[in-house]
Design a protein around this motif. Structure first.
Motif, PDB file in Angstrom:
ATOM      1  N   GLY A 266      20.828   4.832 -28.339  1.00 27.51           N
ATOM      2  CA  GLY A 266      20.417   4.876 -26.932  1.00 27.51           C
ATOM      3  C   GLY A 266      18.907   4.926 -26.761  1.00 27.51           C
ATOM      4  N   ASP A 267      18.246   5.680 -27.624  1.00 24.68           N
ATOM      5  CA  ASP A 267      16.787   5.779 -27.560  1.00 24.68           C
ATOM      6  C   ASP A 267      16.132   4.453 -27.956  1.00 24.68           C
ATOM      7  OD1 ASP A 267      17.170   8.420 -26.852  1.00 24.68           O
ATOM      8  OD2 ASP A 267      16.496   9.245 -28.768  1.00 24.68           O
ATOM      9  N   ILE A 268      16.709   3.798 -28.943  1.00 27.12           N
ATOM     10  CA  ILE A 268      16.169   2.496 -29.370  1.00 27.12           C
ATOM     11  C   ILE A 268      16.361   1.467 -28.268  1.00 27.12           C
ATOM     12  CG2 ILE A 268      16.447   0.584 -31.006  1.00 27.12           C
ATOM     13  CD1 ILE A 268      17.082   2.693 -33.159  1.00 27.12           C
TER      14      ILE A 268
ATOM     15  N   ILE B  11      16.880   7.429 -35.573  1.00 26.05           N
ATOM     16  CA  ILE B  11      16.741   7.457 -34.109  1.00 26.05           C
ATOM     17  C   ILE B  11      18.058   6.999 -33.477  1.00 26.05           C
ATOM     18  CG2 ILE B  11      15.490   6.509 -32.127  1.00 26.05           C
ATOM     19  CD1 ILE B  11      13.042   6.245 -33.905  1.00 26.05           C
ATOM     20  N   PRO B  12      18.562   7.719 -32.462  1.00 32.85           N
ATOM     21  CA  PRO B  12      19.813   7.336 -31.802  1.00 32.85           C
ATOM     22  C   PRO B  12      19.726   5.945 -31.156  1.00 32.85           C
ATOM     23  CG  PRO B  12      19.178   9.557 -31.175  1.00 32.85           C
ATOM     24  CD  PRO B  12      18.022   8.981 -31.935  1.00 32.85           C
TER      25      PRO B  12
ATOM     26  N   THR C  52      22.717  -0.238 -23.018  1.00 34.27           N
ATOM     27  CA  THR C  52      23.265   0.628 -24.066  1.00 34.27           C
ATOM     28  C   THR C  52      24.760   0.393 -24.228  1.00 34.27           C
ATOM     29  OG1 THR C  52      21.545   2.295 -23.704  1.00 34.27           O
ATOM     30  CG2 THR C  52      23.552   3.032 -24.821  1.00 34.27           C
TER      31      THR C  52
ATOM     32  N   GLU D 196      18.830   0.518 -18.547  1.00 32.99           N
ATOM     33  CA  GLU D 196      18.986   1.062 -19.888  1.00 32.99           C
ATOM     34  C   GLU D 196      20.440   1.433 -20.153  1.00 32.99           C
ATOM     35  OE1 GLU D 196      16.774   2.322 -17.650  1.00 32.99           O
ATOM     36  OE2 GLU D 196      14.811   1.829 -18.502  1.00 32.99           O
TER      37      GLU D 196
ATOM     38  N   PHE E 295      16.594   2.031 -25.096  1.00 31.29           N
ATOM     39  CA  PHE E 295      15.652   2.385 -24.029  1.00 31.29           C
ATOM     40  C   PHE E 295      14.282   1.767 -24.312  1.00 31.29           C
ATOM     41  CE2 PHE E 295      12.367   4.960 -22.100  1.00 31.29           C
ATOM     42  CZ  PHE E 295      12.822   5.121 -20.804  1.00 31.29           C
ATOM     43  N   GLU E 296      13.799   1.929 -25.538  1.00 34.07           N
ATOM     44  CA  GLU E 296      12.482   1.387 -25.900  1.00 34.07           C
ATOM     45  C   GLU E 296      12.465  -0.134 -25.845  1.00 34.07           C
ATOM     46  OE1 GLU E 296       9.656   3.064 -26.325  1.00 34.07           O
ATOM     47  OE2 GLU E 296      10.787   4.877 -25.869  1.00 34.07           O
TER      48      GLU E 296
ATOM     49  N   GLU F 208      15.073  -2.466 -35.170  1.00 35.17           N
ATOM     50  CA  GLU F 208      14.559  -1.100 -35.037  1.00 35.17           C
ATOM     51  C   GLU F 208      15.474  -0.083 -35.717  1.00 35.17           C
ATOM     52  OE1 GLU F 208      11.583   0.080 -33.857  1.00 35.17           O
ATOM     53  OE2 GLU F 208      11.093  -2.062 -33.872  1.00 35.17           O
TER      54      GLU F 208
ATOM     55  N   HIS G 233      14.228   2.450 -38.367  1.00 33.57           N
ATOM     56  CA  HIS G 233      14.299   3.866 -37.977  1.00 33.57           C
ATOM     57  C   HIS G 233      15.761   4.305 -37.861  1.00 33.57           C
ATOM     58  CE1 HIS G 233      10.039   3.444 -37.011  1.00 33.57           C
ATOM     59  NE2 HIS G 233      10.341   2.386 -36.300  1.00 33.57           N
TER      60      HIS G 233
END
Length: 134
Positions: free
Chosen positions: A101-103, A98-99, A57, A53, A105-106, A91, A95
């Motif tokens: 990094g979080d996207i 949403i940061p 990123t 991840e 990760f998903e 994404e 969204h």
């Protein structure tokens, strides 16, 4: 670039997924071809993208800034990052709160259309996994 003898945290999961796809390919063949089985294993869908991840990123953040490091990568790796990038952009559009990094990760932990590796790399990983399994 990874350091020599370093081990990725999902290496066992990747090896097991490749080995499963390799065995499925062999079972489906009328006339056994190991080369075809290695290629099928590499090209079969994977449970996730085989990149950390953190690394994804860094690459995706640079791509969003217009810096394309994928040009100098091997074709399969370039293809993988570009697939991740397209999913992340989609994404982010859906969204925007949403940061990144979080996207990432998903996306990285979602099913991938292939393992994004050559049949030779798949062969090496499968043979190593078979040695460990003995």
């Amino acid at each position: 670039m990874r350091k020599k003898n370093s081990k990725i945290e999902f290496g066992d999961q990747r090896s097991q997924a490749l080995l499963k796809n390799f065995r499925a390919s062999l079972a489906a063949q009328n006339q056994i071809s190991l080369n075809r089985a290695f290629k099928d294993a590499a090209d079969s869908p994977a449970p996730r993208f085989w990149v950390s991840e953190a690394r994804a990123t860094r690459i995706i953040t640079l791509l969003l800034q217009g810096v394309d490091l994928t040009e100098s990568m091997y074709p399969k790796k370039r293809e993988m990052y570009r697939e991740i990038f397209q999913r992340v952009k989609k994404e982010m559009h859906l969204h925007p709160d949403i940061p990144v990094g979080d996207i990432v990760f998903e996306v990285v932990n979602s099913p991938a259309p292939s393992s994004f590796m050559s049949s030779k790399t798949a062969q090496r990983l499968i043979l190593e996994a078979k040695k460990v399994a003995r």
